[in-house]
Scaffold this active site. Structure first.
Site, PDB file in Angstrom:
ATOM      1  N   SER A  36       0.840  -1.212   0.000  1.00 37.10           N
ATOM      2  CA  SER A  36       0.000   0.000   0.000  1.00 37.10           C
ATOM      3  C   SER A  36       0.867   1.251   0.000  1.00 37.10           C
ATOM      4  O   SER A  36       0.365   2.365   0.115  1.00 37.10           O
ATOM      5  CB  SER A  36      -0.924   0.004   1.220  1.00 37.10           C
ATOM      6  OG  SER A  36      -0.171  -0.123   2.413  1.00 37.10           O
ATOM      7  N   ASN A 127      -1.552  -2.617  13.464  1.00 34.71           N
ATOM      8  CA  ASN A 127      -3.011  -2.487  13.519  1.00 34.71           C
ATOM      9  C   ASN A 127      -3.466  -1.288  14.356  1.00 34.71           C
ATOM     10  O   ASN A 127      -4.366  -0.560  13.963  1.00 34.71           O
ATOM     11  CB  ASN A 127      -3.639  -3.778  14.046  1.00 34.71           C
ATOM     12  CG  ASN A 127      -3.337  -4.963  13.130  1.00 34.71           C
ATOM     13  OD1 ASN A 127      -2.812  -4.776  12.034  1.00 34.71           O
ATOM     14  ND2 ASN A 127      -3.648  -6.170  13.577  1.00 34.71           N
ATOM     15  N   HIS A 173     -40.845  22.676  -8.810  1.00 39.21           N
ATOM     16  CA  HIS A 173     -40.996  21.824 -10.009  1.00 39.21           C
ATOM     17  C   HIS A 173     -40.294  22.438 -11.209  1.00 39.21           C
ATOM     18  O   HIS A 173     -40.693  22.211 -12.347  1.00 39.21           O
ATOM     19  CB  HIS A 173     -42.479  21.598 -10.338  1.00 39.21           C
ATOM     20  CG  HIS A 173     -43.310  21.201  -9.161  1.00 39.21           C
ATOM     21  ND1 HIS A 173     -43.527  19.895  -8.801  1.00 39.21           N
ATOM     22  CD2 HIS A 173     -43.951  21.961  -8.225  1.00 39.21           C
ATOM     23  CE1 HIS A 173     -44.284  19.861  -7.715  1.00 39.21           C
ATOM     24  NE2 HIS A 173     -44.545  21.098  -7.339  1.00 39.21           N
ATOM     25  N   SER A 294     -15.441  25.292 -26.429  1.00 37.88           N
ATOM     26  CA  SER A 294     -15.648  24.073 -27.196  1.00 37.88           C
ATOM     27  C   SER A 294     -14.549  23.967 -28.232  1.00 37.88           C
ATOM     28  O   SER A 294     -14.114  24.972 -28.789  1.00 37.88           O
ATOM     29  CB  SER A 294     -17.017  24.123 -27.874  1.00 37.88           C
ATOM     30  OG  SER A 294     -17.048  23.224 -28.962  1.00 37.88           O
ATOM     31  N   LYS A 300     -19.298  28.677 -27.967  1.00 35.89           N
ATOM     32  CA  LYS A 300     -19.598  28.064 -26.674  1.00 35.89           C
ATOM     33  C   LYS A 300     -18.773  28.606 -25.519  1.00 35.89           C
ATOM     34  O   LYS A 300     -17.606  28.914 -25.650  1.00 35.89           O
ATOM     35  CB  LYS A 300     -19.356  26.547 -26.729  1.00 35.89           C
ATOM     36  CG  LYS A 300     -20.313  25.761 -27.575  1.00 35.89           C
ATOM     37  CD  LYS A 300     -21.765  25.859 -27.096  1.00 35.89           C
ATOM     38  CE  LYS A 300     -22.003  25.154 -25.785  1.00 35.89           C
ATOM     39  NZ  LYS A 300     -21.908  23.692 -25.927  1.00 35.89           N
ATOM     40  N   ASN A 302     -18.688  27.088 -21.649  1.00 40.79           N
ATOM     41  CA  ASN A 302     -19.294  26.008 -20.881  1.00 40.79           C
ATOM     42  C   ASN A 302     -18.987  26.086 -19.386  1.00 40.79           C
ATOM     43  O   ASN A 302     -17.878  26.445 -18.991  1.00 40.79           O
ATOM     44  CB  ASN A 302     -18.806  24.654 -21.421  1.00 40.79           C
ATOM     45  CG  ASN A 302     -19.262  24.418 -22.852  1.00 40.79           C
ATOM     46  OD1 ASN A 302     -20.339  24.858 -23.238  1.00 40.79           O
ATOM     47  ND2 ASN A 302     -18.432  23.752 -23.629  1.00 40.79           N
ATOM     48  N   GLU A 307     -20.123  21.516 -13.676  1.00 42.28           N
ATOM     49  CA  GLU A 307     -20.485  20.152 -14.089  1.00 42.28           C
ATOM     50  C   GLU A 307     -19.587  19.123 -13.416  1.00 42.28           C
ATOM     51  O   GLU A 307     -20.035  18.043 -13.029  1.00 42.28           O
ATOM     52  CB  GLU A 307     -20.385  20.023 -15.613  1.00 42.28           C
ATOM     53  CG  GLU A 307     -21.458  20.812 -16.333  1.00 42.28           C
ATOM     54  CD  GLU A 307     -21.189  20.921 -17.834  1.00 42.28           C
ATOM     55  OE1 GLU A 307     -22.071  20.576 -18.603  1.00 42.28           O
ATOM     56  OE2 GLU A 307     -20.096  21.351 -18.225  1.00 42.28           O
TER      57      GLU A 307
HETATM   58  N1  ARG Z   1      -1.136  -1.469   5.493  1.00 48.11           N
HETATM   59  C1  ARG Z   1      -1.999  -2.007   6.504  1.00 48.11           C
HETATM   60  C2  ARG Z   1      -3.351  -1.290   6.467  1.00 48.11           C
HETATM   61  O1  ARG Z   1      -3.431  -0.268   5.871  1.00 48.11           O
HETATM   62  C3  ARG Z   1      -1.395  -1.787   7.846  1.00 48.11           C
HETATM   63  C4  ARG Z   1      -1.772  -2.784   8.839  1.00 48.11           C
HETATM   64  C5  ARG Z   1      -1.232  -4.095   8.466  1.00 48.11           C
HETATM   65  N2  ARG Z   1      -1.431  -5.051   9.511  1.00 48.11           N
HETATM   66  C6  ARG Z   1      -1.306  -6.349   9.280  1.00 48.11           C
HETATM   67  N3  ARG Z   1      -1.484  -7.099  10.289  1.00 48.11           N
HETATM   68  N4  ARG Z   1      -0.992  -6.837   8.135  1.00 48.11           N
HETATM   69  O2  ARG Z   1      -4.328  -1.711   7.027  1.00 48.11           O
END
Ligand code: ARG
Length: 473
Positions: A36, A127, A173, A294, A300, A302, A307
């Protein structure tokens, strides 16, 4: 063609953190799928802030010597400084090496200060760490969102103050209904935003709990003073249950929910102004610098920004659905699914901020076409209800008054003569209750000024609404 580098499926993805248990390094595909870091990097200032406070907590609990503490904190501060300076290009190299921002910072810390860096994760899990990072991030971003809503509200008030006497048709309306003051219409957006402000502000209350110390799910075994850590991070208290803590994302859903409602409001407003900018309405002129042309049709101009605000609303709704769906089947406690919370949140924060900013620009810079608004309010029998109200003041039950004026309207449409031009005897042909003073009601001003109660469109009502708003500030 550049030569393709030979890649192996191995060493590059070695993860030192859990290599004890494993007999081989992570597969390249597995690593690429699970990382991530590409998107959770934005959390780094919060991750480091949390780690510094955690380090202090470990030292207070006697788990670090003073010099270990100093070395950890100075290492973390150096990483913070480096990461602030890092370019996208520099980052691309690191992208896949680490599973997430937490592993990334820990690896860099160990590279910098040696094995003692490995003490940082004592009594902590990613966590509770990621739950903390998200709360810290969202606390800042919610405050920023509140500031931007406030700016937009102030801009509406400024524009409204100058348009109290500007009259335009009010619609139901999407049919012309009754004349209203432009200030009154603008302050309708203000009230929508006021409720949004309240929702975001309210969410800060539940955000104000520190997850740090919940560990992986069961708490920590080191007697870490959670409350002291919470205070150091600016929280008033700690979360109550470690199992709940590591998988609670209600606070993300609250931000997304408040954002969905806010965007719904901006979208309705955008829709009004898209209509108003059309030739058919012609109530506003958008500045060229905030419009688009446009590629084919030279004439035009816009309203693309409006939007896009309307369009981006769908994105934010989608993000809310992502989170609700993500969470609905999760068994307690932490599951890796939760990593999918981030992009939905970050995308929403950026979308909400940029939409508010563009709406602010438009509100500050739009030109109101007063004459056009007034002309539209004078067309189309908008004063019919006022005529009926007049008969009511002469003692006629409203239902009967409605019927009488209905006939007057039909006659006006048939003859093409506006009722403002009718003579008194013509009116009296429909009801003997009509007297000369009815003409006072047959002007836009007259109609507006009658709506003088709380929340109405008369000048005195609008002025009193503005006074109340300013008192709230
Ligand atoms: N990248 C993980 C998340 O965003 C972090 C926590 C990962 N914990 C684990 N036990 N794999 O949730």
């Amino acid at each position: 063609m550049p030569k393709k580098k030979k890649t192996t499926n191995k060493s590059q993805w070695k993860n030192a953190a859990w290599e004890g248990r494993f007999s081989e390094a992570a597969d390249r595909d597995a690593a690429a799928f699970t990382t991530s870091f590409a998107f959770d990097r934005v959390l780094f200032p919060y991750d480091i802030q949390g780690s510094i406070v955690h380090t202090e907590g470990l030292a207070r609990a006697g788990l670090l010597t003073a010099s270990e503490k100093r070395s950890l904190i100075s290492g973390l501060k150096k990483i913070d400084k480096e990461m602030r300076a890092e370019t996208e290009a520099g980052l691309a190299n690191r992208m896949l090496v680490d599973e997430d921002i937490h592993m990334h910072i820990e690896r860099r810390l160990v590279e910098k200060i040696g094995a003692v860096g490995g003490k940082l994760h004592t009594g902590r899990s990613r966590n509770d760490q990621v739950a903390l990072d998200l709360r810290l991030y969202l606390r800042d971003e919610t405050k920023r969102t509140l500031e931007m809503i406030d700016l937009l509200q102030r801009s509406l008030v400024l524009r409204a103050e100058a348009e109290i006497e500007t009259c335009l048709p009010g619609y139901t309306h999407l049919q012309r209904a009754q004349p209203v003051s432009l200030a009154h219409h603008l302050l309708a957006y203000f009230e929508m935003l006021e409720r949004d402000f309240g929702r975001f502000e309210d969410s800060l209350v539940r955000l104000d709990e520190s997850p740090l110390g919940a560990g992986a799910l069961a708490g920590n075994s080191f007697g870490i003073d959670r409350m002291a850590n919470a205070r150091a991070l600016g929280f008033s208290t700690v979360t109550a249950n470690s199992i709940d803590t590591v998988c609670d994302r209600d606070f993300v859903i609250e931000y997304l929910g408040a954002s969905a409602t806010l965007m719904m409001h901006l979208s309705r407003w955008a829709e009004d102004w898209i209509l108003w900018a059309s030739t058919e309405f012609g109530f506003i002129e958008l500045p060229d610098r905030l419009s688009t042309g446009s590629s084919m049709m030279p004439q035009k101009k816009n309203p693309d920004i409006l939007e896009l605000i309307r369009g981006k609303t769908g994105r934010v709704y989608g993000n809310l659905m992502r989170l609700l769906t993500l969470l609905k089947g999760l068994p307690l406690s932490y599951n890796r699914d939760l990593q999918e919370d981030k992009e939905a949140l970050f995308d929403t924060v950026e979308t909400v901020k940029s939409s508010l900013w563009m709406m602010l620009r438009l509100t500050n810079e739009v030109e109101f076409k007063r004459a056009r608004m007034e002309a539209a309010a004078n067309e189309g029998l908008l004063l019919a209800t006022d005529l009926a109200d007049y008969l009511v003041t002469q003692g006629l039950p409203f239902r009967q008054a409605h019927r009488v004026v209905g006939k007057i309207v039909a006659q006006s449409i048939k003859t093409g003569q506006a009722i403002q031009e009718w003579t008194l005897p013509t009116f009296q042909g429909f009801s003997p209750l009509f007297k000369a003073d009815l003409y006072d009601r047959l002007t836009l001003k007259g109609a507006l000024q009658k709506k003088g109660g709380i929340g109405g469109t008369a000048t005195r009502s609008i002025k009193s609404a503005l006074r109340k708003i300013k008192k709230r500030w």
